[in-house]
Write a protein that holds these residues in place. Structure first.
Motif, short mmCIF file in Angstrom:
data_model
loop_
_atom_site.label_atom_id
_atom_site.label_comp_id
_atom_site.label_asym_id
_atom_site.label_seq_id
_atom_site.Cartn_x
_atom_site.Cartn_y
_atom_site.Cartn_z
N THR A 155 -5.21 -9.24 -4.27
CA THR A 155 -5.30 -8.38 -3.08
C THR A 155 -4.94 -9.21 -1.86
O THR A 155 -5.56 -10.23 -1.60
N ARG A 190 -0.54 -6.16 0.80
CA ARG A 190 -0.72 -5.21 -0.30
C ARG A 190 -1.69 -4.10 0.08
O ARG A 190 -1.54 -2.96 -0.37
N GLN A 220 -0.82 -0.14 -0.16
CA GLN A 220 -1.63 0.84 -0.87
C GLN A 220 -2.02 2.01 0.03
O GLN A 220 -2.01 3.16 -0.41
N ARG A 232 1.14 4.14 0.35
CA ARG A 232 1.45 4.91 -0.87
C ARG A 232 0.45 6.04 -1.10
O ARG A 232 0.80 7.07 -1.69
N SER A 233 -0.79 5.83 -0.65
CA SER A 233 -1.80 6.86 -0.86
C SER A 233 -1.61 8.06 0.06
O SER A 233 -2.22 9.12 -0.14
#
Length: 306
Positions: A250, A254, A258, A261-262
């Motif tokens: 992590t 990153r 995330q 992308r969410s």
């Protein structure tokens, strides 16, 4: 037998002088308010990078937060989760603390690797000149022509990215700037009397390069190494945001990938701000220190501001 040699006592004196010069430089840097803030900020983030995973209340990947058996998805900051949770039920504070280490590793080792490689290329090119200079500078021109992010993505698309591989790829593309600057400085220094005198007394090329030329261009090398730390952090975070970070760790980059992308980028501010502020704070701190050091290396900057 060579007519040029340095005894042990002379070598100790030179080493002692270099330590004294480094100590005086740090003292001058510490007098700069911006640099002082930068150093304290860096010290804080280095502490987080070393002890962050131990301080994290949860595992950044495996553990989830539950309330009454239900997963806490996209929960805003609360006493149970001070920085909220992600859409996967992960604790943002734990991810932030754990994500500092890989981010700082890429920045520190990427910066030092960039500085060392660029320094050696610039020193060799500027000192020898001629065909050596021509070859190394054409290689530098080629590196300038290759865009960092697209070429890094091409390389990382053929392998499984990890922190050390990403660091090596960044060094491969970032050494060009310090190499150019160091070369220019070396070409000036090598024409000075003390360098020519050392050569006339029988000093070899390696001794002349590292004992007489290097101490006079080392300040520029440290300056561009400091800047390279900032460049590496930003580039590493950009690669991670594009999906080419280390999938097993992590990092702050990153975390941003995330949340993007969410689809929660516009609503989960508690998920976006910690890694974004972390990247901005570390990078700004590095440049604040570099700026103060630049005024020492180049006193004309200080006189222009006064």
């Amino acid at each position: 037998m060579s007519g040029y040699s340095i005894d042990t006592e002379t070598a100790r004196d030179r080493l002692r002088n270099e330590f004294d010069r480094a100590r005086r430089t740090l003292a001058v840097v510490w007098q700069d308010t911006g640099a002082k803030v930068g150093l304290l900020t860096l010290a804080g983030f280095v502490f987080i990078g070393i002890f962050g995973p131990l301080l994290a209340p949860h595992h950044p990947i495996e553990d989830t937060l539950r309330r009454g058996g239900a997963m806490m998805r996209l929960s805003s900051p609360s006493p149970k989760a001070p920085l909220g949770t992600t859409s996967f039920g992960k604790d943002v504070l734990s991810q932030f603390l754990a994500g500092a280490r890989p981010t700082l590793i890429i920045g520190l080792f990427g910066g030092v690797g960039t500085g060392v490689l660029g320094f050696l290329v610039g020193l060799t090119s500027g000192y020898f000149g001629g065909r050596v200079d021509e070859l190394l500078m054409r290689l530098t021109d080629l590196t300038f022509a290759l865009p960092l992010l697209p070429m890094s993505l091409v390389i990382l698309s053929f392998v499984t990215p990890n922190v050390w591989l990403i660091t090596a790829v960044l060094v491969l593309f970032l050494w060009k700037m310090p190499a150019r600057v160091i070369r220019s400085e070396v070409m000036t220094v090598k024409e000075r009397t003390f360098v020519k005198s050392a050569r006339a007394r029988g000093a070899g090329h390696l001794r002349t390069m590292f004992l007489h030329v290097t101490p006079n261009v080392l300040g520029i090398g440290f300056l561009y190494t400091a800047y390279a730390v900032g460049w590496s952090i930003v580039a590493g975070a950009s690669l991670a945001f594009l999906g080419f970070g280390d999938p097993t760790t992590t990092s702050w980059g990153r975390m941003l990938e995330q949340v993007f992308r969410s689809g929660a980028m516009r609503v989960a501010w508690w998920w976006v701000l910690p890694p974004a502020i972390g990247i901005a704070a570390v990078t700004t701190a590095v440049f604040l220190v570099g700026r103060a050091f630049e005024e020492i290396v180049n006193p004309e900057l200080r006189s222009e501001q006064e």
